[in-house]
Design an enzyme around this catalytic site. Structure first.
Site, PDB file in Angstrom:
ATOM      1  N   CYS A   2      21.743 -78.259  14.851  1.00  0.00           N
ATOM      2  CA  CYS A   2      21.477 -76.962  15.479  1.00  0.00           C
ATOM      3  C   CYS A   2      20.266 -76.974  16.411  1.00  0.00           C
ATOM      4  O   CYS A   2      20.289 -76.303  17.448  1.00  0.00           O
ATOM      5  CB  CYS A   2      21.363 -75.896  14.408  1.00  0.00           C
ATOM      6  SG  CYS A   2      22.980 -75.620  13.629  1.00  0.00           S
ATOM      7  N   GLU A  42      32.745 -72.534  15.327  1.00  0.00           N
ATOM      8  CA  GLU A  42      31.460 -73.136  14.962  1.00  0.00           C
ATOM      9  C   GLU A  42      30.417 -72.752  16.011  1.00  0.00           C
ATOM     10  O   GLU A  42      30.739 -72.499  17.177  1.00  0.00           O
ATOM     11  CB  GLU A  42      31.615 -74.665  14.884  1.00  0.00           C
ATOM     12  CG  GLU A  42      30.359 -75.435  14.506  1.00  0.00           C
ATOM     13  CD  GLU A  42      29.765 -75.028  13.150  1.00  0.00           C
ATOM     14  OE1 GLU A  42      29.206 -73.911  13.040  1.00  0.00           O
ATOM     15  OE2 GLU A  42      29.864 -75.836  12.207  1.00  0.00           O
ATOM     16  N   ALA A  77      18.884 -78.214  11.618  1.00  0.00           N
ATOM     17  CA  ALA A  77      18.558 -79.613  11.478  1.00  0.00           C
ATOM     18  C   ALA A  77      18.412 -80.203  12.882  1.00  0.00           C
ATOM     19  O   ALA A  77      19.159 -79.831  13.779  1.00  0.00           O
ATOM     20  CB  ALA A  77      19.677 -80.355  10.720  1.00  0.00           C
ATOM     21  N   HIS A 103      27.294 -67.246   8.169  1.00  0.00           N
ATOM     22  CA  HIS A 103      28.743 -67.438   8.159  1.00  0.00           C
ATOM     23  C   HIS A 103      29.451 -66.426   7.256  1.00  0.00           C
ATOM     24  O   HIS A 103      28.927 -66.051   6.197  1.00  0.00           O
ATOM     25  CB  HIS A 103      29.083 -68.838   7.640  1.00  0.00           C
ATOM     26  CG  HIS A 103      28.605 -69.966   8.499  1.00  0.00           C
ATOM     27  ND1 HIS A 103      28.835 -70.018   9.857  1.00  0.00           N
ATOM     28  CD2 HIS A 103      27.930 -71.106   8.186  1.00  0.00           C
ATOM     29  CE1 HIS A 103      28.320 -71.142  10.334  1.00  0.00           C
ATOM     30  NE2 HIS A 103      27.749 -71.819   9.345  1.00  0.00           N
TER      31      HIS A 103
HETATM   32  C1  VGL Z   1      23.710 -76.581  10.711  1.00  0.00           C
HETATM   33  C2  VGL Z   1      25.451 -77.798   9.877  1.00  0.00           C
HETATM   34  C3  VGL Z   1      26.221 -76.665   9.751  1.00  0.00           C
HETATM   35  C4  VGL Z   1      22.286 -76.560  11.225  1.00  0.00           C
HETATM   36  C5  VGL Z   1      24.462 -75.432  10.591  1.00  0.00           C
HETATM   37  O1  VGL Z   1      21.627 -75.492  11.157  1.00  0.00           O
HETATM   38  O2  VGL Z   1      21.816 -77.630  11.694  1.00  0.00           O
HETATM   39  N1  VGL Z   1      24.222 -77.757  10.373  1.00  0.00           N
HETATM   40  N2  VGL Z   1      25.710 -75.487  10.111  1.00  0.00           N
HETATM   41 ZN    ZN Z   2      26.716 -73.686   9.532  1.00  0.00          ZN
END
Ligand code: VGL
Ligand code: ZN
Length: 186
Positions: free
Chosen positions: A143, A106, A139, A57
């Site tokens: 993701c 996002e 996670a 990011h």
């Molecule tokens: C993720 C929340 C925000 C992930 C990434 O990789 O699961 N979770 N950005």
């Molecule tokens: Zn993120």
């Protein structure tokens, strides 16, 4: 189904195994540090395509609470928190995919952001004639899930390596949902 008979049309996708998602990190996922040794072992099963994604990011990403978003600031490109887990064996990683680079959008999925802008993952897999993808990392309920659903949408045989993931919330609903959509869970 054991992870065996891995061929050159199989790819391993390691999702966001980065310091900020490990215990001690900005968005720690419980027990996330347990994954690197498991994944190092999985890599050795003969994958010739091993792709690691990185949440990457800009410092003012819209998902950050400082910008009115849902998450604490995490995985800012170039910072220590955005680096891979130092215990992950990087020597076997053949490609790195960056996601979440647009400050205004996002991207949970490693395939495309929420505006549908591709990261290049699908083109890469198709260029290498990949038919089946195995998913692991963090996670599970964000993701990894979004990436698995996009893999199904792109018509890949999609296998979730459940033991090599960790979840922010209880995983049952996610696993159910993924299974219903055609993801094999092993
Ligand atoms: C993720 C929340 C925000 C992930 C990434 O990789 O699961 N979770 N950005
Ligand atoms: Zn993120």
């Amino acid at each position: 189904m054991p992870i065996s008979h891995i061929g050159c049309d199989d790819a391993l996708l390691i999702i966001d195994l980065q310091n900020d998602f490990l215990p001690g990190g900005a968005l720690a996922v419980k027990n996330g540090h347990e994954l690197a040794p498991l994944i190092n072992d999985i890599i050795k099963r003969g994958f010739s395509t091993v792709i690691a994604s990185r949440d990457w990011h800009p410092p003012h990403h819209q998902s950050f609470s400082t910008q009115g978003g849902k998450w604490a600031q995490h995985c800012v490109a170039g910072t220590q928190g955005a680096e891979f887990d130092p215990h992950l064996n990087l020597t076997k990683i053949t490609h790195i995919i960056h996601k979440g680079t647009d400050p205004k959008c996002e991207s949970y999925s490693a395939f495309e952001d929420e505006n549908g802008r591709p990261t290049g993952l699908e083109a890469l897999l198709k260029a290498r004639s990949i038919k089946r993808v195995f998913l692991c990392g963090l996670a599970l309920d964000y993701c990894v899930k979004a990436t698995a659903l996009d893999a199904i949408k792109a018509k890949f045989d999609t296998v979730l390596l459940h033991d090599a993931t960790r979840s922010i919330h209880k995983p049952e609903l996610t696993l159910n949902d993924l299974q219903k959509k055609g993801v094999k869970i092993i």
